[in-house]
Design a protein around this motif. Structure first.
Motif, PDB file in Angstrom:
ATOM      1  N   THR A 163       0.867  -1.037   0.079  1.00 32.18           N
ATOM      2  CA  THR A 163      -0.308  -0.038   0.193  1.00 32.18           C
ATOM      3  C   THR A 163       0.818   1.199  -0.114  1.00 32.18           C
ATOM      4  N   LEU A 164       0.685   2.153  -0.907  1.00 31.28           N
ATOM      5  CA  LEU A 164       1.443   3.358  -1.055  1.00 31.28           C
ATOM      6  C   LEU A 164       0.619   4.504  -0.151  1.00 31.28           C
ATOM      7  N   MET A 165      -0.761   4.323  -0.390  1.00 28.98           N
ATOM      8  CA  MET A 165      -1.382   5.573   0.234  1.00 28.98           C
ATOM      9  C   MET A 165      -2.908   4.865   0.524  1.00 28.98           C
ATOM     10  N   GLU A 166      -3.538   5.632   1.487  1.00 31.24           N
ATOM     11  CA  GLU A 166      -4.911   5.270   1.922  1.00 31.24           C
ATOM     12  C   GLU A 166      -5.672   6.460   1.724  1.00 31.24           C
ATOM     13  N   VAL A 167      -6.552   6.426   0.862  1.00 32.42           N
ATOM     14  CA  VAL A 167      -7.593   7.518   0.631  1.00 32.42           C
ATOM     15  C   VAL A 167      -8.965   7.524   1.459  1.00 32.42           C
ATOM     16  N   PRO A 168      -9.518   8.797   1.975  1.00 33.58           N
ATOM     17  CA  PRO A 168     -10.760   8.692   2.427  1.00 33.58           C
ATOM     18  C   PRO A 168     -11.781   8.819   1.338  1.00 33.58           C
ATOM     19  N   TRP A 169     -12.928   8.488   1.639  1.00 29.67           N
ATOM     20  CA  TRP A 169     -14.215   8.911   0.802  1.00 29.67           C
ATOM     21  C   TRP A 169     -14.942   9.971   1.337  1.00 29.67           C
ATOM     22  N   ILE A 200     -15.510   2.703 -12.308  1.00 23.11           N
ATOM     23  CA  ILE A 200     -14.384   2.352 -12.526  1.00 23.11           C
ATOM     24  C   ILE A 200     -13.643   1.791 -11.282  1.00 23.11           C
ATOM     25  N   ASP A 201     -12.748   0.787 -11.453  1.00 19.39           N
ATOM     26  CA  ASP A 201     -11.847   0.170 -10.365  1.00 19.39           C
ATOM     27  C   ASP A 201     -12.793  -0.281  -9.296  1.00 19.39           C
ATOM     28  N   GLU A 202     -13.756  -0.794  -9.582  1.00 23.26           N
ATOM     29  CA  GLU A 202     -14.719  -1.683  -8.565  1.00 23.26           C
ATOM     30  C   GLU A 202     -15.434  -0.490  -7.321  1.00 23.26           C
ATOM     31  N   LEU A 203     -15.224   0.816  -7.764  1.00 21.24           N
ATOM     32  CA  LEU A 203     -15.820   1.783  -6.611  1.00 21.24           C
ATOM     33  C   LEU A 203     -17.175   1.587  -6.171  1.00 21.24           C
ATOM     34  N   GLU A 204     -17.999   1.148  -7.260  1.00 17.79           N
ATOM     35  CA  GLU A 204     -19.597   1.127  -7.234  1.00 17.79           C
ATOM     36  C   GLU A 204     -19.623  -0.282  -6.068  1.00 17.79           C
ATOM     37  N   GLU A 205     -18.897  -1.124  -6.526  1.00 21.17           N
ATOM     38  CA  GLU A 205     -19.071  -2.449  -5.414  1.00 21.17           C
ATOM     39  C   GLU A 205     -18.668  -2.155  -4.060  1.00 21.17           C
ATOM     40  N   SER A 206     -17.657  -1.368  -3.947  1.00 20.29           N
ATOM     41  CA  SER A 206     -17.299  -0.900  -2.533  1.00 20.29           C
ATOM     42  C   SER A 206     -18.532  -0.236  -1.971  1.00 20.29           C
ATOM     43  N   THR A 207     -18.825   0.649  -2.526  1.00 23.55           N
ATOM     44  CA  THR A 207     -19.759   1.756  -1.823  1.00 23.55           C
ATOM     45  C   THR A 207     -21.168   0.805  -1.395  1.00 23.55           C
ATOM     46  N   HIS A 208     -21.694  -0.238  -2.478  1.00 22.21           N
ATOM     47  CA  HIS A 208     -22.682  -0.930  -2.181  1.00 22.21           C
ATOM     48  C   HIS A 208     -22.388  -1.665  -0.846  1.00 22.21           C
ATOM     49  N   ALA A 209     -21.397  -2.234  -0.653  1.00 19.64           N
ATOM     50  CA  ALA A 209     -21.076  -2.978   0.627  1.00 19.64           C
ATOM     51  C   ALA A 209     -21.168  -2.112   1.720  1.00 19.64           C
ATOM     52  N   TRP A 210     -21.011  -0.624   1.812  1.00 26.41           N
ATOM     53  CA  TRP A 210     -21.257   0.190   2.778  1.00 26.41           C
ATOM     54  C   TRP A 210     -22.819   0.316   3.061  1.00 26.41           C
ATOM     55  N   TRP A 211     -23.571   0.603   2.024  1.00 26.13           N
ATOM     56  CA  TRP A 211     -24.875   0.740   2.087  1.00 26.13           C
ATOM     57  C   TRP A 211     -25.438  -0.532   2.863  1.00 26.13           C
ATOM     58  N   ARG A 212     -25.135  -1.679   2.307  1.00 25.21           N
ATOM     59  CA  ARG A 212     -25.628  -2.773   2.814  1.00 25.21           C
ATOM     60  C   ARG A 212     -25.410  -3.066   4.304  1.00 25.21           C
ATOM     61  N   ALA A 213     -24.200  -2.515   4.825  1.00 26.23           N
ATOM     62  CA  ALA A 213     -23.700  -2.926   5.845  1.00 26.23           C
ATOM     63  C   ALA A 213     -24.590  -1.840   7.058  1.00 26.23           C
ATOM     64  N   ALA A 214     -24.918  -0.745   6.668  1.00 27.80           N
ATOM     65  CA  ALA A 214     -25.588   0.304   7.188  1.00 27.80           C
ATOM     66  C   ALA A 214     -27.398  -0.126   7.217  1.00 27.80           C
ATOM     67  N   GLY A 215     -27.500  -1.065   6.421  1.00 28.18           N
ATOM     68  CA  GLY A 215     -28.873  -1.424   6.271  1.00 28.18           C
ATOM     69  C   GLY A 215     -29.662  -0.450   5.421  1.00 28.18           C
ATOM     70  N   LEU A 216     -29.044   0.205   4.550  1.00 29.52           N
ATOM     71  CA  LEU A 216     -29.745   1.324   3.565  1.00 29.52           C
ATOM     72  C   LEU A 216     -29.448   0.852   2.146  1.00 29.52           C
ATOM     73  N   LYS A 217     -30.563   1.556   1.280  1.00 28.51           N
ATOM     74  CA  LYS A 217     -30.368   1.307  -0.327  1.00 28.51           C
ATOM     75  C   LYS A 217     -30.160   2.579  -0.820  1.00 28.51           C
ATOM     76  N   PRO A 218     -29.284   2.611  -1.567  1.00 34.37           N
ATOM     77  CA  PRO A 218     -28.994   4.125  -2.057  1.00 34.37           C
ATOM     78  C   PRO A 218     -29.763   4.141  -3.428  1.00 34.37           C
ATOM     79  N   ARG A 219     -30.424   5.329  -3.688  1.00 31.55           N
ATOM     80  CA  ARG A 219     -31.193   5.785  -4.870  1.00 31.55           C
ATOM     81  C   ARG A 219     -30.506   6.215  -5.896  1.00 31.55           C
ATOM     82  N   MET A 267     -15.623   4.840   7.452  1.00 27.76           N
ATOM     83  CA  MET A 267     -15.607   4.018   6.153  1.00 27.76           C
ATOM     84  C   MET A 267     -13.907   3.569   5.821  1.00 27.76           C
ATOM     85  N   PRO A 268     -13.931   2.364   5.553  1.00 24.62           N
ATOM     86  CA  PRO A 268     -12.540   1.650   5.182  1.00 24.62           C
ATOM     87  C   PRO A 268     -12.120   2.663   4.039  1.00 24.62           C
ATOM     88  N   ARG A 269     -10.806   3.099   4.304  1.00 24.36           N
ATOM     89  CA  ARG A 269     -10.156   4.022   3.281  1.00 24.36           C
ATOM     90  C   ARG A 269      -9.710   3.098   1.987  1.00 24.36           C
TER      91      ARG A 269
END
Length: 303
Positions: A163-169, A200-219, A267-269
């Motif tokens: 890992t070279l850098m960890e970036v926040p959302w 790109i870069d599986e960013l959508e999959e990452s955000t969907h995982a957070w929404w599921r963990a929070a019990g929410l569904k994004p619009r 949120m996981p960086r």
């Protein structure tokens, strides 16, 4: 503990000659100096390295173990001296680098410019593709190294990563949006808003995982592979976006302003870094690329 390279050299000479007298002849120094060097080493290591007898010196088990490390230490020093004495601008070779789309636009350009300025004669071949295909190329030996989101790597048995850098959302929103009055935003405050997803870069999959963990569904109102499209759509009020801070710029191509806010939840960086095939012998060009990448991330990375 502070081991002297001189004492290590004396130790190797005694081990090879199997006597202090033999070592004095090869080193051309006094017996007392070598004797003190061996005593000092044994004291620092907390182990007896030689068994003394009438005919000379025989390595103990600990001595045999240390001899192997001693040779490695001196070899590493020689390699470092050679590397420092060589002129970077005369080094030649070929470097095959894989990059994912996000890395191409937002991490690679300045890193590549830095590498080329230091090693102008190294030929660089770039391949942009999805993370899973780059993993395939690394395993097959078709790539020397890849720049990607290392937290998404699947084939960890065959690949090594750093890992070279960890970036926040952060949340992107238009400059006139009511939520911009808040310092930070919770996912519950964003859930009912129209959201634009970057694919790109599986960013959508990452955000969907957070929404599921929070019990929410994004619009979700739009999914796109264009960062500039997301930037323009957010700036003109078409929706919000949650993206790594690495991608943020305050203006769209048309000059419309957008802002960012922190997310209240932890949120996981996003871990951005390099990967290469496990167990492979890295070329000098690859090793230098890793060194430049580490330096680049220290001086230009966001935290």
């Amino acid at each position: 503990m502070s081991l002297s390279l001189k004492n290590i050299r004396y130790f190797i000479a005694v081990a090879e000659a199997e006597s202090i007298t033999g070592a004095t002849q090869s080193l051309n120094i006094s017996q007392s100096v070598i004797t003190e060097a061996i005593k000092s080493l044994e004291a620092e290591l907390g182990a007896t390295l030689f068994q003394r007898h009438a005919r000379g010196m025989v390595l103990t088990h600990a001595g045999h173990q240390f001899l192997r490390h001693a040779h490695q230490i001196l070899a590493a020093v020689r390699n470092a001296q050679q590397a420092l004495s060589a002129r970077p601008d005369t080094m030649v070779g070929r470097l095959n680098v894989g990059v994912t789309p996000m890395m191409t636009g937002y991490f690679l350009p300045y890193l590549l410019d830095r590498y080329r300025r230091v090693f102008p004669k190294v030929e660089i071949q770039l391949i942009e593709d999805r993370r899973d295909y780059l993993e395939h190329l690394l395993v097959n030996g078709e790539l020397d190294v890849a720049l990607l989101v290392v937290s998404n790597i699947e084939n960890r048995q065959a690949l090594e990563a750093e890992t070279l850098m960890e970036v926040p959302w952060r949340v992107w929103l238009p400059a006139n949006h009511p939520l911009r009055e808040l310092g930070s935003l919770a996912l519950t405050e964003i859930a009912d808003e129209a959201l634009i997803m970057l694919k790109i870069d599986e960013l959508e999959e990452s955000t969907h995982a957070w929404w599921r963990a929070a019990g929410l569904k994004p619009r979700t109102t739009l999914r796109t592979e264009s960062v500039e499209a997301v930037r323009s759509l957010v700036a003109t009020g078409a929706g919000l976006a949650i993206l790594p801070d690495l991608l943020y710029r305050p203006w769209s191509l048309d000059g419309d302003r957008l802002e960012v806010r922190n997310i209240l939840e932890e949120m996981p960086r996003l871990a951005i870094g390099v990967a290469w095939r496990r167990g492979s012998r890295s070329s000098e060009a690859t090793q230098n690329f890793l060194i430049v990448a580490r330096e680049h991330s220290r001086t230009h990375g966001r935290s």
